[in-house]
Motif scaffolding. Structure first.
Motif, PDB file in Angstrom:
ATOM      1  N   GLN A   1     -37.590 -46.807 -69.672  1.00 12.74           N
ATOM      2  CA  GLN A   1     -38.625 -47.769 -69.296  1.00 12.74           C
ATOM      3  C   GLN A   1     -38.926 -47.696 -67.797  1.00 12.74           C
ATOM      4  O   GLN A   1     -39.082 -48.713 -67.129  1.00 12.74           O
ATOM      5  CB  GLN A   1     -38.240 -49.186 -69.710  1.00 12.74           C
ATOM      6  N   GLY A   2     -38.971 -46.475 -67.269  1.00  9.99           N
ATOM      7  CA  GLY A   2     -39.370 -46.262 -65.890  1.00  9.99           C
ATOM      8  C   GLY A   2     -38.305 -46.489 -64.842  1.00  9.99           C
ATOM      9  O   GLY A   2     -38.573 -46.396 -63.662  1.00  9.99           O
ATOM     10  N   ARG A   3     -37.075 -46.797 -65.249  1.00  7.72           N
ATOM     11  CA  ARG A   3     -36.009 -46.989 -64.252  1.00  7.72           C
ATOM     12  C   ARG A   3     -34.742 -46.303 -64.751  1.00  7.72           C
ATOM     13  O   ARG A   3     -34.602 -46.006 -65.927  1.00  7.72           O
ATOM     14  CB  ARG A   3     -35.775 -48.467 -63.968  1.00  7.72           C
ATOM     15  N   ALA A   4     -33.828 -46.093 -63.841  1.00  6.00           N
ATOM     16  CA  ALA A   4     -32.574 -45.425 -64.203  1.00  6.00           C
ATOM     17  C   ALA A   4     -31.776 -46.308 -65.155  1.00  6.00           C
ATOM     18  O   ALA A   4     -31.836 -47.532 -65.071  1.00  6.00           O
ATOM     19  CB  ALA A   4     -31.746 -45.139 -62.949  1.00  6.00           C
ATOM     20  N   ILE A   5     -31.061 -45.663 -66.061  1.00  5.36           N
ATOM     21  CA  ILE A   5     -30.181 -46.394 -66.968  1.00  5.36           C
ATOM     22  C   ILE A   5     -29.030 -46.918 -66.120  1.00  5.36           C
ATOM     23  O   ILE A   5     -28.200 -46.154 -65.644  1.00  5.36           O
ATOM     24  CB  ILE A   5     -29.688 -45.495 -68.120  1.00  5.36           C
ATOM     25  N   ALA A   6     -29.033 -48.233 -65.928  1.00  4.75           N
ATOM     26  CA  ALA A   6     -28.127 -48.830 -64.959  1.00  4.75           C
ATOM     27  C   ALA A   6     -26.754 -49.167 -65.517  1.00  4.75           C
ATOM     28  O   ALA A   6     -25.809 -49.317 -64.772  1.00  4.75           O
ATOM     29  CB  ALA A   6     -28.759 -50.086 -64.374  1.00  4.75           C
ATOM     30  N   GLY A   7     -26.643 -49.316 -66.802  1.00  3.46           N
ATOM     31  CA  GLY A   7     -25.331 -49.681 -67.320  1.00  3.46           C
ATOM     32  C   GLY A   7     -25.396 -50.081 -68.774  1.00  3.46           C
ATOM     33  O   GLY A   7     -26.282 -49.689 -69.519  1.00  3.46           O
ATOM     34  N   ARG A   8     -24.435 -50.913 -69.126  1.00  2.00           N
ATOM     35  CA  ARG A   8     -24.242 -51.319 -70.515  1.00  2.00           C
ATOM     36  C   ARG A   8     -25.476 -52.015 -71.100  1.00  2.00           C
ATOM     37  O   ARG A   8     -25.844 -51.784 -72.239  1.00  2.00           O
ATOM     38  CB  ARG A   8     -23.018 -52.222 -70.595  1.00  2.00           C
ATOM     39  N   GLY A   9     -26.137 -52.866 -70.344  1.00  2.00           N
ATOM     40  CA  GLY A   9     -27.309 -53.588 -70.835  1.00  2.00           C
ATOM     41  C   GLY A   9     -28.439 -52.656 -71.239  1.00  2.00           C
ATOM     42  O   GLY A   9     -29.043 -52.811 -72.305  1.00  2.00           O
ATOM     43  N   ASP A  10     -28.731 -51.690 -70.379  1.00  2.00           N
ATOM     44  CA  ASP A  10     -29.773 -50.707 -70.702  1.00  2.00           C
ATOM     45  C   ASP A  10     -29.365 -49.867 -71.902  1.00  2.00           C
ATOM     46  O   ASP A  10     -30.187 -49.548 -72.766  1.00  2.00           O
ATOM     47  CB  ASP A  10     -30.045 -49.787 -69.506  1.00  2.00           C
ATOM     48  N   ALA A  11     -28.092 -49.489 -71.957  1.00  2.00           N
ATOM     49  CA  ALA A  11     -27.601 -48.673 -73.069  1.00  2.00           C
ATOM     50  C   ALA A  11     -27.715 -49.437 -74.388  1.00  2.00           C
ATOM     51  O   ALA A  11     -28.131 -48.878 -75.407  1.00  2.00           O
ATOM     52  CB  ALA A  11     -26.157 -48.253 -72.808  1.00  2.00           C
ATOM     53  N   GLU A  12     -27.378 -50.717 -74.369  1.00  2.00           N
ATOM     54  CA  GLU A  12     -27.500 -51.524 -75.583  1.00  2.00           C
ATOM     55  C   GLU A  12     -28.951 -51.696 -75.984  1.00  2.00           C
ATOM     56  O   GLU A  12     -29.292 -51.677 -77.165  1.00  2.00           O
ATOM     57  CB  GLU A  12     -26.820 -52.880 -75.395  1.00  2.00           C
ATOM     58  N   SER A  13     -29.834 -51.826 -75.011  1.00  2.00           N
ATOM     59  CA  SER A  13     -31.259 -51.944 -75.290  1.00  2.00           C
ATOM     60  C   SER A  13     -31.785 -50.681 -75.970  1.00  2.00           C
ATOM     61  O   SER A  13     -32.563 -50.761 -76.929  1.00  2.00           O
ATOM     62  CB  SER A  13     -32.022 -52.210 -73.991  1.00  2.00           C
ATOM     63  N   ILE A  14     -31.367 -49.528 -75.483  1.00  2.00           N
ATOM     64  CA  ILE A  14     -31.758 -48.261 -76.110  1.00  2.00           C
ATOM     65  C   ILE A  14     -31.244 -48.220 -77.541  1.00  2.00           C
ATOM     66  O   ILE A  14     -31.977 -47.869 -78.471  1.00  2.00           O
ATOM     67  CB  ILE A  14     -31.229 -47.059 -75.296  1.00  2.00           C
ATOM     68  N   ALA A  15     -29.984 -48.577 -77.738  1.00  2.00           N
ATOM     69  CA  ALA A  15     -29.384 -48.522 -79.072  1.00  2.00           C
ATOM     70  C   ALA A  15     -30.099 -49.461 -80.041  1.00  2.00           C
ATOM     71  O   ALA A  15     -30.322 -49.106 -81.203  1.00  2.00           O
ATOM     72  CB  ALA A  15     -27.897 -48.871 -79.000  1.00  2.00           C
ATOM     73  N   ILE A  16     -30.490 -50.635 -79.583  1.00  2.00           N
ATOM     74  CA  ILE A  16     -31.192 -51.583 -80.450  1.00  2.00           C
ATOM     75  C   ILE A  16     -32.570 -51.047 -80.828  1.00  2.00           C
ATOM     76  O   ILE A  16     -32.996 -51.146 -81.985  1.00  2.00           O
ATOM     77  CB  ILE A  16     -31.272 -52.973 -79.784  1.00  2.00           C
ATOM     78  N   GLN A  17     -33.262 -50.435 -79.876  1.00  2.00           N
ATOM     79  CA  GLN A  17     -34.562 -49.841 -80.188  1.00  2.00           C
ATOM     80  C   GLN A  17     -34.409 -48.698 -81.192  1.00  2.00           C
ATOM     81  O   GLN A  17     -35.220 -48.555 -82.109  1.00  2.00           O
ATOM     82  CB  GLN A  17     -35.238 -49.341 -78.922  1.00  2.00           C
ATOM     83  N   VAL A  18     -33.371 -47.898 -81.015  1.00  2.00           N
ATOM     84  CA  VAL A  18     -33.114 -46.796 -81.944  1.00  2.00           C
ATOM     85  C   VAL A  18     -32.778 -47.350 -83.330  1.00  2.00           C
ATOM     86  O   VAL A  18     -33.269 -46.830 -84.347  1.00  2.00           O
ATOM     87  CB  VAL A  18     -31.992 -45.873 -81.395  1.00  2.00           C
ATOM     88  N   LEU A  19     -31.962 -48.387 -83.386  1.00  2.00           N
ATOM     89  CA  LEU A  19     -31.625 -49.001 -84.668  1.00  2.00           C
ATOM     90  C   LEU A  19     -32.879 -49.549 -85.352  1.00  2.00           C
ATOM     91  O   LEU A  19     -33.079 -49.351 -86.553  1.00  2.00           O
ATOM     92  CB  LEU A  19     -30.595 -50.116 -84.474  1.00  2.00           C
ATOM     93  N   ASN A  20     -33.740 -50.224 -84.594  1.00  2.00           N
ATOM     94  CA  ASN A  20     -35.000 -50.713 -85.157  1.00  2.00           C
ATOM     95  C   ASN A  20     -35.854 -49.572 -85.692  1.00  2.00           C
ATOM     96  O   ASN A  20     -36.517 -49.709 -86.721  1.00  2.00           O
ATOM     97  CB  ASN A  20     -35.785 -51.524 -84.122  1.00  2.00           C
ATOM     98  N   PHE A  21     -35.845 -48.452 -84.990  1.00  2.00           N
ATOM     99  CA  PHE A  21     -36.584 -47.269 -85.439  1.00  2.00           C
ATOM    100  C   PHE A  21     -36.023 -46.769 -86.771  1.00  2.00           C
ATOM    101  O   PHE A  21     -36.776 -46.435 -87.677  1.00  2.00           O
ATOM    102  CB  PHE A  21     -36.494 -46.175 -84.363  1.00  2.00           C
ATOM    103  N   ILE A  22     -34.714 -46.758 -86.885  1.00  2.00           N
ATOM    104  CA  ILE A  22     -34.074 -46.285 -88.124  1.00  2.00           C
ATOM    105  C   ILE A  22     -34.411 -47.213 -89.284  1.00  2.00           C
ATOM    106  O   ILE A  22     -34.790 -46.752 -90.363  1.00  2.00           O
ATOM    107  CB  ILE A  22     -32.548 -46.167 -87.937  1.00  2.00           C
ATOM    108  N   VAL A  23     -34.285 -48.511 -89.077  1.00  2.00           N
ATOM    109  CA  VAL A  23     -34.495 -49.450 -90.189  1.00  2.00           C
ATOM    110  C   VAL A  23     -35.969 -49.629 -90.540  1.00  2.00           C
ATOM    111  O   VAL A  23     -36.281 -50.175 -91.602  1.00  2.00           O
ATOM    112  CB  VAL A  23     -33.822 -50.827 -89.942  1.00  2.00           C
ATOM    113  N   SER A  24     -36.871 -49.154 -89.697  1.00  2.88           N
ATOM    114  CA  SER A  24     -38.297 -49.305 -89.983  1.00  2.88           C
ATOM    115  C   SER A  24     -38.808 -48.313 -91.026  1.00  2.88           C
ATOM    116  O   SER A  24     -39.924 -48.437 -91.504  1.00  2.88           O
ATOM    117  CB  SER A  24     -39.116 -49.165 -88.696  1.00  2.88           C
ATOM    118  N   ASP A  25     -37.979 -47.321 -91.382  1.00  3.05           N
ATOM    119  CA  ASP A  25     -38.388 -46.305 -92.347  1.00  3.05           C
ATOM    120  C   ASP A  25     -37.376 -46.276 -93.488  1.00  3.05           C
ATOM    121  O   ASP A  25     -36.170 -46.143 -93.251  1.00  3.05           O
ATOM    122  CB  ASP A  25     -38.450 -44.936 -91.653  1.00  3.05           C
ATOM    123  N   VAL A  26     -37.868 -46.377 -94.722  1.00  6.37           N
ATOM    124  CA  VAL A  26     -36.991 -46.459 -95.889  1.00  6.37           C
ATOM    125  C   VAL A  26     -36.074 -45.234 -95.991  1.00  6.37           C
ATOM    126  O   VAL A  26     -34.865 -45.376 -96.209  1.00  6.37           O
ATOM    127  CB  VAL A  26     -37.824 -46.629 -97.185  1.00  6.37           C
TER     128      VAL A  26
END
Length: 121
Positions: free
Chosen positions: A6-31
């Protein structure tokens, strides 16, 4: 080069969790993707929501994605999350290796000395 999210360096655990949640949402959005994910992980659909609050689960989601080149490519194209950002997020979510303290009563033997030879004679 530092990986960005999102335009900034991955600063730590919070950013990493945000990426993982977006990836999980991507996975569950397709049967097809969610069925494959559930088959590989052994999870049930009703346990995903509760599991998603665990950083260990989120780490597992990223590790699952990192092993699938086609899924990485789809995430890169649709979410604009580069594979290197996913790998950086894995590093941030991975537990630190445990360092065992050295027992003060135990001595550490020095490695054996190798014989020295003169190579120039």
């Amino acid at each position: 080069m530092t990986e960005t999210f999102q335009g900034r360096a991955i600063a730590g655990r919070g950013d990493a969790e945000s990426i993982a949640i977006q990836v999980l949402n991507f996975i569950v959005s397709d049967v097809d993707r969610i069925i494959q994910f559930l088959n590989v992980t052994g999870l049930q659909p009703e346990t995903i929501r509760a599991s998603a609050t665990s950083s260990h689960f989120l780490l597992g989601v990223l590790e699952y994605v990192a092993k699938d080149d086609e899924l990485l490519k789809a995430i890169d194209e649709e979410l604009k999350i580069r594979p290197a950002a996913i790998l950086a997020a894995i590093v941030h979510l991975s537990p630190e290796p445990e360092m065992k303290p050295l027992d003060k009563d135990k001595t550490v033997d020095a490695p054996p000395r190798l014989p020295r030879r003169n190579l120039f004679h």
